[in-house]
Write an enzyme that holds these catalytic residues in place. Structure first.
Site, mmCIF file in Angstrom:
data_model
loop_
_atom_site.group_PDB
_atom_site.id
_atom_site.type_symbol
_atom_site.label_atom_id
_atom_site.label_comp_id
_atom_site.label_asym_id
_atom_site.label_seq_id
_atom_site.Cartn_x
_atom_site.Cartn_y
_atom_site.Cartn_z
ATOM 1 N N LYS A 1 10.602 -1.004 4.899
ATOM 2 C CA LYS A 1 9.938 -2.252 5.300
ATOM 3 C C LYS A 1 10.964 -3.178 5.941
ATOM 4 C CE LYS A 1 6.862 -5.806 3.302
ATOM 5 N NZ LYS A 1 6.256 -6.300 2.047
ATOM 6 N N SER B 1 1.259 -6.818 2.245
ATOM 7 C CA SER B 1 2.054 -6.975 3.452
ATOM 8 C C SER B 1 2.809 -5.708 3.864
ATOM 9 C CB SER B 1 3.043 -8.127 3.278
ATOM 10 O OG SER B 1 4.000 -7.823 2.288
ATOM 11 N N SER C 1 1.628 -6.570 -2.471
ATOM 12 C CA SER C 1 2.009 -6.100 -1.141
ATOM 13 C C SER C 1 2.446 -4.639 -1.042
ATOM 14 C CB SER C 1 3.118 -6.975 -0.568
ATOM 15 O OG SER C 1 2.570 -8.181 -0.111
#
Lengths: 95, 486
Positions: free
Chosen positions: B78, B153, B177
């Site tokens: 990420k 997310s 997330s």
């Protein structure tokens, strides 16, 4: 409305964000709606309840103050938008 | 089976037997990215050259007999976890050209284990959102249906795993997330206990809630990554000095006699999509079939979790994001007559609307005269939520619930209504407020063929139990074997 346009202008000033005049009404509306929802917290009786800032509380994490390798000046300045002679450059602060 | 479709564990066995090389495996994954990422948009940065070099080095280690479970395994990261020399954007215009001079501790650990990093993947800007639509840089689509969001997310992480553009990924979870995008993309995702995994080098969103964790194709792979990234780190003052068990060996026993709590407040017949409700109810039956005892429990303050969370998370964000001022790194707006104007113009140009909203709410909640009413009150409610969990875990080993109230929404569905998006976090964010671990794993499909996830949460540092229950469920079902057609 939970929060007035004037209050929003004041808060974004504190947060150092600039919101365009035309977008302010919508922005204030969205924030007002969220704050209204947050007000449901007032339905909870919290008399005498201690606040929690971290779910797992640790006492101070201390360590010896030893000299260790750190990043060098070039690396530290590598991402600077503006730099000069090993310094970060910012607009003039003092007249 | 194609190489990019392998799980970490299967790839490891083939690498160990020298039936495949990491160069072949990494090459297959990079080809796969080239083939499908145009449709999914998971990657912000692909580091092809570096990945192939890492793969060659891994092959050299393997030829010398030096192999860990992650040696030569291609993973995506990420884009808010710092990678030395590789751009780390947080999917924000304000950090679009930021290249960290150091590695996050989790990256150091992955590199030491010989893992291959394929690149950095998309997310909601700074982790603020539940759909990856708040990325300031690009759109990511759900590999199961490209008209839908991948969740967020960590949407890029989830999409890259689901579409076989990596064998596993690291994401971060502040209010769901990791777990929610894992659920929407039909994979496994775990948020570890607060303090279990070092956050040194994780760009901060809400420091009392953020945790790094794995997104993988199955539960064993999740345990493998947990084994590598967990543990105390003196560079993170919130990391907890506690021994790390072998999560993989924890999977081996059955769940007979374990007690699984089903919170009565999470009413499956109200406000939950019927297909999600059906899948979760079936999961409860399956668990009972496996010998677990499912009991009714109560989390009386859970209905206040969303409100408490959005005060605490935005307050912490407003403080953490004060550092983006255009001075030391990141964007600086050219339009500047003085310092204050430079700050304001930079933050206006660099932050997207959701980040601006959250900073504003947080600044308001922390401002003089409002602090007690908002932050103080929310922190007290947080205590009550933690107490609810402590009581619940006296009665059960694991708590079972949906991950999200509905399968992945269509792109743009909640664009004008941030509150609607916040409310969809209802099942996940309590775990962050309480600091407990949680896992999401596939438990069914909607009528439209979209994945549905099951959430299991456990007591502090009890990852072993939720992994074990998840593994037993997975082995008794086939949901994780189905792949999106992309």
């Amino acid at each position: 409305m939970k929060i007035s346009k004037k209050e929003v202008i004041n808060v974004v000033k504190l947060a150092r964000i600039d919101i365009e005049e035309g977008a302010l009404d919508k922005f204030a509306g969205q924030i007002g709606k969220i704050l209204e929802y947050i007000d449901t917290l007032n339905n909870v009786d919290t008399t005498g309840v201690k606040p929690t800032s971290h779910a797992i509380s640790l006492t101070n994490a201390l360590r010896e103050d030893e000299l260790k390798e750190s990043i060098n000046r070039d690396d530290a300045l590598y991402n600077a938008p503006e730099k000069e002679d090993g310094f970060f450059v910012v607009p003039k602060v003092i007249e | 089976m194609k190489l990019h479709e392998l799980t970490i564990q299967d790839a490891h066995n083939l690498l160990k037997k020298k039936e495949i090389s990491s160069k072949e495996l990494t090459g297959a994954v990079l080809d796969r990215i080239e083939e499908v990422d145009e449709k999914t948009g998971a990657y912000i940065t692909v580091v092809k050259k570096e990945a192939l070099l890492d793969a060659e080095n891994a092959d050299k280690c393997i030829s010398k007999g030096e192999i860990t479970p992650l040696t030569g395994i291609p993973l995506s990261i990420k884009d808010l976890i710092c990678t030395k020399g590789v751009r780390t954007t947080c999917a924000s215009k304000i950090l679009e050209n930021f290249t960290p001079p150091y590695d996050a501790t989790v990256i150091t650990k992955l590199k030491k284990a010989g893992a291959v990093i394929t690149g950095k993947v998309n997310m909601d800007e700074f982790g603020m959102g539940s759909s990856t639509e708040n990325s300031g840089l690009k759109t990511t689509c759900n590999p199961w249906d490209v008209t839908r969001v991948p969740g967020g997310s960590s949407g890029g992480s989830a999409a890259s795993v689901a579409a076989d553009m990596c064998l596993g990924s690291l994401g971060s979870d502040t209010g769901g997330s990791i777990r929610q995008p894992a659920s929407h993309c039909g994979i496994v995702g775990m948020k570890p206990t607060y303090g279990r995994v070092s956050r040194f080098g994780l760009v901060a969103f809400a420091s009392s809630l953020d945790q790094i964790g794995p997104l993988t194709k199955n539960v064993s792979d999740c345990a493998l990554i947990m084994n590598t990234i967990s543990g105390y780190d003196p560079k993170d003052s919130t990391s907890v000095p506690k021994d790390v068990p072998d999560y993989l060996s924890a999977l081996e026993t059955g769940i007979e006699g374990l007690t699984i709590g089903v919170p009565r407040e999470f009413d499956l017949d109200e406000g939950v999509h019927p297909d999600v409700s059906m899948a979760v109810k079936n999961a409860v039956k399956k668990m009972e079939g496996l010998g677990a005892k499912c009991v009714d429990i109560s989390l009386p303050h859970s209905k206040y979790a969303v409100a408490a969370y959005y005060v605490i998370a935005t307050s912490e964000a407003s403080s953490n994001l004060a550092r983006y001022d255009g001075v030391k790194y990141g964007l600086r707006d050219k339009n500047q007559n003085n310092l204050i104007e430079m700050f304001k113009n930079t933050r206006k140009a660099g932050f997207g609307p959701e980040v601006q909203r959250r900073i504003t709410i947080g600044t308001y909640a922390l401002s003089a005269g409002y602090y007690d009413a908002y932050y103080g009150k929310a922190s007290q409610v947080r205590t009550l939520i933690i107490e609810d969990y402590s009581k619940a875990f006296e009665e059960c080993d694991v708590i079972l619930s949906p991950v999200a109230p509905a399968p992945a929404p269509e792109i743009g569905e909640n664009a004008e209504d941030p509150l609607a998006m916040y409310l969809a976090d209802i099942f996940t964010l309590s775990a962050n407020l309480a600091g407990i671990p949680g896992i999401s794993l596939p438990c069914g499909f909607s009528n439209e063929g979209l994945p549905v996830g099951l959430q299991l949460t456990g007591g502090h540092f009890n990852e072993e139990t939720i992994l074990k229950v998840a593994y037993n469920f997975e082995q008794a079902t086939d949901f994780h074997k189905k792949k999106p057609n992309i």
